[in-house]
Design a protein around this motif. Structure first.
Motif, PDB file in Angstrom:
ATOM      1  N   PHE A   1      80.263 -43.388 -22.399  1.00  0.00           N
ATOM      2  CA  PHE A   1      79.496 -42.678 -23.248  1.00  0.00           C
ATOM      3  C   PHE A   1      78.957 -42.035 -22.691  1.00  0.00           C
ATOM      4  O   PHE A   1      78.645 -40.531 -23.476  1.00  0.00           O
ATOM      5  CB  PHE A   1      78.305 -44.157 -23.801  1.00  0.00           C
ATOM      6  CG  PHE A   1      77.177 -43.091 -24.579  1.00  0.00           C
ATOM      7  CD1 PHE A   1      78.158 -43.299 -25.807  1.00  0.00           C
ATOM      8  CD2 PHE A   1      76.035 -42.938 -24.207  1.00  0.00           C
ATOM      9  CE1 PHE A   1      76.936 -42.335 -26.974  1.00  0.00           C
ATOM     10  CE2 PHE A   1      75.512 -42.777 -25.198  1.00  0.00           C
ATOM     11  CZ  PHE A   1      75.291 -41.939 -26.576  1.00  0.00           C
TER      12      PHE A   1
ATOM     13  N   ALA B   1      79.784 -38.107 -24.566  1.00  0.00           N
ATOM     14  CA  ALA B   1      78.420 -37.577 -25.128  1.00  0.00           C
ATOM     15  C   ALA B   1      79.006 -36.092 -24.840  1.00  0.00           C
ATOM     16  O   ALA B   1      78.169 -34.630 -25.811  1.00  0.00           O
ATOM     17  CB  ALA B   1      77.736 -38.155 -24.956  1.00  0.00           C
TER      18      ALA B   1
ATOM     19  N   SER C   1      79.845 -33.243 -27.343  1.00  0.00           N
ATOM     20  CA  SER C   1      78.329 -31.927 -27.271  1.00  0.00           C
ATOM     21  C   SER C   1      79.095 -31.072 -27.272  1.00  0.00           C
ATOM     22  O   SER C   1      77.925 -29.998 -28.144  1.00  0.00           O
ATOM     23  CB  SER C   1      77.489 -31.666 -25.884  1.00  0.00           C
ATOM     24  OG  SER C   1      77.926 -31.443 -24.969  1.00  0.00           O
TER      25      SER C   1
ATOM     26  N   PRO D   1      79.884 -37.002 -32.502  1.00  0.00           N
ATOM     27  CA  PRO D   1      79.226 -37.799 -31.662  1.00  0.00           C
ATOM     28  C   PRO D   1      80.326 -38.399 -31.218  1.00  0.00           C
ATOM     29  O   PRO D   1      82.022 -38.473 -31.331  1.00  0.00           O
ATOM     30  CB  PRO D   1      79.035 -39.432 -32.801  1.00  0.00           C
ATOM     31  CG  PRO D   1      79.765 -38.884 -33.857  1.00  0.00           C
ATOM     32  CD  PRO D   1      80.099 -36.986 -33.867  1.00  0.00           C
ATOM     33  N   ALA D   2      80.472 -39.893 -30.016  1.00  0.00           N
ATOM     34  CA  ALA D   2      81.093 -40.023 -28.962  1.00  0.00           C
ATOM     35  C   ALA D   2      81.473 -41.282 -30.341  1.00  0.00           C
ATOM     36  O   ALA D   2      82.755 -42.302 -29.529  1.00  0.00           O
ATOM     37  CB  ALA D   2      80.792 -40.767 -27.619  1.00  0.00           C
TER      38      ALA D   2
END
Lengths: 370, 370, 370
Positions: free
Chosen positions: A126, A130, A134, A139-140
């Motif tokens: 995650f 992320a 970014s 969003p992941a």
């Protein structure tokens, strides 16, 4: 409704700030709620109830994964606000239940360690994704869960300690091989088959329940109520997703009617609906239609990934949701009819709408004053 | 030649600014031309003529895809300049003809809706990838077409409404299985086989025609003329690509002679040649050799992706072009013998060369004055 | 030990600055050393000795690939400092030995040209990935080798000139198919099987030797000494990697005991250990545990990728190292207990530690002075 939920939650929120244990439980519940983008402990609690209702064993696996990913994030010193919002929980809870499901609940020390490793790894993945995304303020989604669970499931095939079951059956795809498109509860039995109200309702609610791999009508009802507790718009688009997924599968593709009945063409569309319909775009007629387009395309992507993974006998998990939604979000800057929501301002669709209205009023205000 | 083309186009360009319908037709034609990086309506028109010459049904599929992707971009409010340059057309036109080809022209409501969804989706994917790659000032190339068409074709295997044909035949790869390397028109018949001038010319022109999946000698000749109308440098590197692809397949790999005859080792090299040879690098001897290197490596990548996709029975499409070219472009900043062209300044190789000379003169000028 | 190595190297370093030929040899040796992140010509020389000890033919293939990638970087005008640090050598040397190994040393003009193309391509891919990952200050690791070798090996299946051997055997995965978990030297013979000190030592050293695809006990010993010459911390984590890989395979997965004996579960963990344990994070107890976590997860990833590639019969190469390490490095910014090392400051773990201590002293110094 919302106001009432906020009222009910006020003392709990206060307590979770004061008390470490309550705060931790709150984190876990929000993590479960975040699987469907609902940062709300009641939603998370209802999700867990829905899972335990279907099978207490899946519930236990979910909680192990949830604990592993959340505690790993704490030990590694991740951002406290992200942890408290449940962002280190949703991939862990899915990894737990996903591994338990596809390794068919054959409990052993190896399976428990495996779920724990999966939960911890999902936290690393995650943060990695992320950071990667970014760059585009993206969003992941549930990609950490998908990647982690795929890697661990593929490995299980070479393992003597982690027997996979009848669900994992590697075979070359057979193009258009005698597909039974009739909507039906079981693969062969013709009894009760067809586009009946009962079968459609089954497919509709199972489509929502399958987000957590729970093939259960009642669980689907509980899940829909759980979303409704936090956001009516999300509940609407979750429902719309399940419906559009079913219709696309039945009408456009002519897909296997047993898969449709069991919600397999629905659960990814449910997630696409919630994400594109109000969470990552300000909701209005145009972004609503864009969300429906994403549901349709993504339903095709589900069949696509199912074919792609058939030589390994592996499940698509929520990859069709992740892939289609990434493409429909990455294009955000370019399509002027859409208003993307910056990641830092993501909240419930209702809160996003309210913030948007206030911004517009703030801009319009001075003009009215003159 | 160029000047004459510009002269011929002057009144058309004027009309396309004034009249909405002419402007829309111009957009569609430029979109078709952009498949081979030629932002020129005459090139696009000749491409369409070449397709219709081979099969009016492929022509219709191409136009449906082209319309769907272009209109979707307009409705979504994409940048007008990008639309007018045909950047929302080239993936749609390829998706239309690609789906029609691999679903073997079995017309039905499902196929038409499928091509429309494909065209619309290709526009979303184009913007998504354009946004993603803008970080490195890199082009999306035909990746939106490849991704869209793969996803839709894979899904068709699980569909009762979209029968795939004999072209899609999932099987495990058989390493070095009795490959017939003799250059020949048909897989078994030995008649007319061998490295004859006739067979080489067939392979050469079919290699160009296969960019649009048209296995036809005359279509290949029309396509080469179409490129020549806009840029002699592009035409040269297109021709070089088809030749290098063939030679690499025959001499280095010892590839299947029937595949080589039908241009399958050529069309990706044609695109790599045009892209690396003059469009994304200022053309000179060094970037020319770099382009040839990209053609050779990419031809190996074609065989590679064909193997990778064989368990699904799926075609490599233009993925070997996309993958090899991305790698040869992403490395741009680091190799000092090459002059990369910023995306915003991409034009025909001749215009790029001229702009480059003017820049150099502008730098040299003041010095001479002193 | 380090000081002595530096003393021995001083005259050589001086000579390599003065003399072009010595400088080129130094570049080649450092390139070989960089396969395990050791920018040291003695380490590289010992690696080559280890390969030649096992098979002079692998040694020749390694040198061809090394020369091709390094000379290509020079001709393309790559950054001189990067070339001198061996960053254009390590993927080439691995590509050479990897292609020779999986194409089973069947020497021909095609194989030699193939290795040269592989070496040159690995240089292009290195720069492409270096540019791509510079956005996150991330290293390309051995991904250029993996991608290049995969693409070339997949293509060989469709080639009449590049026969693959018995090592490449496409087959659908058979879940949990009668895995023999007994640690043993040969697949069937039960003689000498079991968790004996001898078998564990074999697995331990072969795990290090397999980084260069050398299944040889003595080569593994030479490699470990080669690392020790440059860095005790790297040697420690290399050893730890081989051990943790073996333990994870035996205890958690219950993996095939013949594969474990031959170091197949070890070599990727060796590389993960060196990379995460001291090179890309400042080494301390916390990053040490993080490295062990990466070794465990990555060992699962090895089994995972082996399954994924089984329909093509292809090897995982060092992809499990690359994938797991990328995820454990991309997450760097977010976990506050870890101190990532900026790419520009990467050196030996000891030098990084020393620089870190000096920084802390510089910060602490003025405070003490007051």
């Amino acid at each position: 409704m919302e106001v009432r939920t906020a009222d009910i939650l006020a003392p709990w929120n206060h307590l979770s700030q004061e008390n470490v244990v309550v705060g931790f439980v709150d984190t876990l519940l929000r993590g479960t709620g975040q699987v469907m983008f609902q940062n709300n402990p009641i939603t998370g609690l209802l999700f867990l109830i829905g899972i335990f209702y279907n099978s207490y064993q899946f519930g236990i696996a979910a909680v192990i994964g949830l604990l592993a990913s959340t505690i790993a994030a704490m030990l590694l010193g991740a951002d406290r606000n992200l942890i408290r919002a449940g962002l280190f929980g949703y991939n862990g809870v899915l990894t737990g239940v996903g591994l338990a499901f596809f390794l068919q609940l054959q409990w052993s020390a190896a399976l428990i360690v495996y779920i724990i490793i999966g939960g911890v790894f999902s936290t690393v993945v995650f943060m990695a994704l992320a950071n990667f995304f970014s760059t585009w303020d993206m969003p992941a989604l549930t990609a950490p869960f998908v990647l982690t669970t795929w890697l661990l499931l593929f490995a299980a095939l070479l393992s003597a300690h982690l027997p996979t079951g009848s669900l994992i059956n590697p075979a070359l795809p057979k193009p258009n091989a005698a597909i039974q498109t009739l909507l039906r509860p079981l693969p062969i039995v013709p009894l009760g088959a067809g586009v009946t109200v009962g079968n459609l309702l089954q497919g509709f609610f199972r489509g929502i329940a399958e987000v957590f791999f729970q093939n259960n009508l009642v669980t689907g009802i509980i899940f829909l109520i759980a979303i409704l507790v936090n956001s009516r718009i999300s509940a609407l688009f979750a429902a719309l997703g399940s419906i559009v997924g079913m219709i696309t599968a039945l009408l456009l593709l002519g897909a296997d009617g047993n898969a449709v009945y069991n919600g397999l063409y629905g659960f990814n569309a449910v997630l696409r609906g919630i994400a594109v319909g109000g969470v990552f775009y300000v909701i209005n007629w145009k972004s609503g239609i864009y969300a429906v387009l994403c549901m349709i395309v993504g339903t095709v992507v589900f069949a696509s990934l199912a074919t792609l993974l058939s030589p390994l006998g592996m499940p698509a998990l929520t990859a069709p949701f992740v892939l289609a939604t990434w493409l429909f979000l990455l294009s955000k800057a370019a399509f002027h009819v859409l208003q993307p929501v910056p990641l830092a301002e993501v909240a419930s669709p209702e809160q996003i709408l309210r913030a948007q209205h206030e911004k517009e009023r703030a801009v319009a205000g001075p003009e009215l004053a003159t």
